[in-house]
Design a protein around this motif. Structure first.
Motif, short mmCIF file in Angstrom:
data_model
loop_
_atom_site.label_atom_id
_atom_site.label_comp_id
_atom_site.label_asym_id
_atom_site.label_seq_id
_atom_site.Cartn_x
_atom_site.Cartn_y
_atom_site.Cartn_z
N ARG A 110 -6.43 -7.92 -2.93
CA ARG A 110 -7.88 -7.69 -3.00
C ARG A 110 -8.58 -8.28 -1.77
O ARG A 110 -9.52 -7.67 -1.23
CB ARG A 110 -8.45 -8.30 -4.27
N ALA B 247 0.83 -1.20 0.00
CA ALA B 247 0.00 0.00 0.00
C ALA B 247 0.87 1.25 0.00
O ALA B 247 0.56 2.24 -0.68
CB ALA B 247 -0.93 -0.01 1.21
N SER C 232 -6.16 6.79 -4.00
CA SER C 232 -5.32 7.40 -2.98
C SER C 232 -5.33 8.92 -3.09
O SER C 232 -5.32 9.47 -4.20
CB SER C 232 -3.87 6.90 -3.12
N THR D 38 0.93 4.15 -2.99
CA THR D 38 0.42 5.50 -2.71
C THR D 38 1.50 6.55 -2.53
O THR D 38 1.24 7.73 -2.71
CB THR D 38 -0.47 5.49 -1.46
N TYR E 240 -7.59 -5.73 1.26
CA TYR E 240 -8.11 -4.36 1.22
C TYR E 240 -9.51 -4.24 0.60
O TYR E 240 -10.12 -3.16 0.68
CB TYR E 240 -7.16 -3.44 0.45
N TYR F 176 -6.76 0.86 -5.70
CA TYR F 176 -6.23 1.43 -4.47
C TYR F 176 -5.35 2.62 -4.77
O TYR F 176 -5.44 3.66 -4.13
CB TYR F 176 -5.46 0.35 -3.70
N ARG F 177 -4.49 2.48 -5.78
CA ARG F 177 -3.58 3.59 -6.15
C ARG F 177 -4.40 4.76 -6.71
O ARG F 177 -4.12 5.91 -6.37
CB ARG F 177 -2.58 3.10 -7.17
N THR G 96 -10.16 -4.27 -2.54
CA THR G 96 -10.06 -3.56 -3.81
C THR G 96 -8.78 -4.02 -4.51
O THR G 96 -7.90 -4.62 -3.88
CB THR G 96 -10.05 -2.04 -3.60
#
Length: 325
Positions: A307, A277, A321, A281, A310, A317-318, A312
């Motif tokens: 997935r 993560a 962010s 990000t 999180y 996710y990116r 997703t």
């Protein structure tokens, strides 16, 4: 099965582990408030999810009570930190009856805002406090962080031995501190620094107290947690981890579950997901390069694990962010 932690002096592994504990933790927002209260008074605080709570006494004192916990008395200059936001009560006396809910006097506590509480009581002794809810990304809170005691206290003399912490707290507590462009960002980072500065001496004390964090006194589990924290990109299995720390697989798994509160495989996955993560990000690393950086040889395996963890995909996710722009 009970797993008594062997008695051992804190060594480099313990120090490494403590230094790693706060690395992934980043504040996402802060609500801060200044309290001016006169006895008699009592305020009931709810449990705060994904939020550390901080109380700094600038004048007078108060008592902290919580269900099933011994009362804690705080004096001028003391700092109390509640790492996981456990529900607790602040009052002028540990047996004070009644009280008001925090939500009644501060109904809106949105991160990025400030508030104030004034309770006149019956003209009794007065106290002033700086209080803050420090919101953090739950996915970045390590298993060790979640296992910290419900409340940690630095008394005035300990705070004074940390001049940067003391001066930061005093500045944050001031009602006339400078306000200007970027003030909320400065406040967020100042509280983040205060949290880290406070946790350093607190963690040193915990390392000397085997009852507080027994995992730190177990050579095998402590070493395994350092490995997971720092060498998560290597192709570990439970067998190889157990072998690395000189334990059998069954003994290692049982001790890890009891002392850490979760299975070693889940703890390892959690650390890998934290780093994934962060890379997605906070860096421009191509998404295709992330799996290998966090210990996955298969991009498909990483995608499925991410997935599941999180809810997703890595790409989504990116994109979502705040730093994606």
């Amino acid at each position: 099965m009970s797993v008594p932690p062997p008695a051992a002096d804190p060594g480099p592994d313990t120090e490494d582990l403590l230094s790693e504990l706060l690395k992934p933790l980043r504040l996402t927002g802060v609500f801060d408030s200044r309290w001016h209260v006169r006895a008699p008074w009592a305020i009931e605080g709810d449990a705060e999810e994904s939020c550390a709570v901080l109380h700094f006494i600038t004048q007078g004192g108060c008592w902290v009570t919580a269900e099933g916990r011994p009362p804690i008395q705080l004096h001028t200059g003391d700092l109390a930190v509640f790492p996981t936001g456990t529900a607790h009560r602040l009052s002028d006396h540990p047996d004070r009856r009644g009280g008001v809910a925090l939500g009644a006097v501060l109904p809106e506590r949105e991160p990025g805002t400030s508030g104030q509480i004034t309770i006149e009581g019956n003209g009794g002794p007065q106290s002033r406090l700086l209080c803050a809810g420090l919101h953090y990304d739950e996915s970045a809170a390590t298993g060790l962080y979640q296992a910290l005691p419900w409340a940690l206290v630095l008394d005035c003399s300990q705070v004074d031995r940390e001049p940067l912490l003391r001066d930061t707290l005093r500045l944050l507590a001031a009602t006339d501190r400078p306000v200007g462009p970027g003030d909320r960002l400065v406040t967020l980072r100042a509280f983040e620094m205060a949290l880290v500065l406070a946790m350093r001496p607190l963690l040193r004390d915990l390392a000397d107290n085997p009852a507080a964090l027994p995992m730190l006194r177990h050579p095998g589990i402590s070493k395994a947690m350092v490995i997971i924290a720092t060498r998560f990109a290597e192709p570990w299995t439970i067998e190889s981890l157990a072998r690395e720390v000189g334990m059998s697989r069954s003994a290692f798994t049982a001790a890890f579950r009891e002392l850490v509160g979760e299975a070693p495989a889940r703890h390892l996955t959690g650390r890998r997901m934290q780093e994934a993560a962060r890379l997605l990000t906070e860096t421009s690393l191509p998404q295709s390069a992330v799996p290998q950086r966090v210990g996955y040889q298969s991009a498909v395996g990483f995608h499925l694990a991410f997935r599941k963890w999180y809810g997703t995909t890595p790409g989504e996710y990116r994109t979502k962010s705040p730093s994606a722009a």
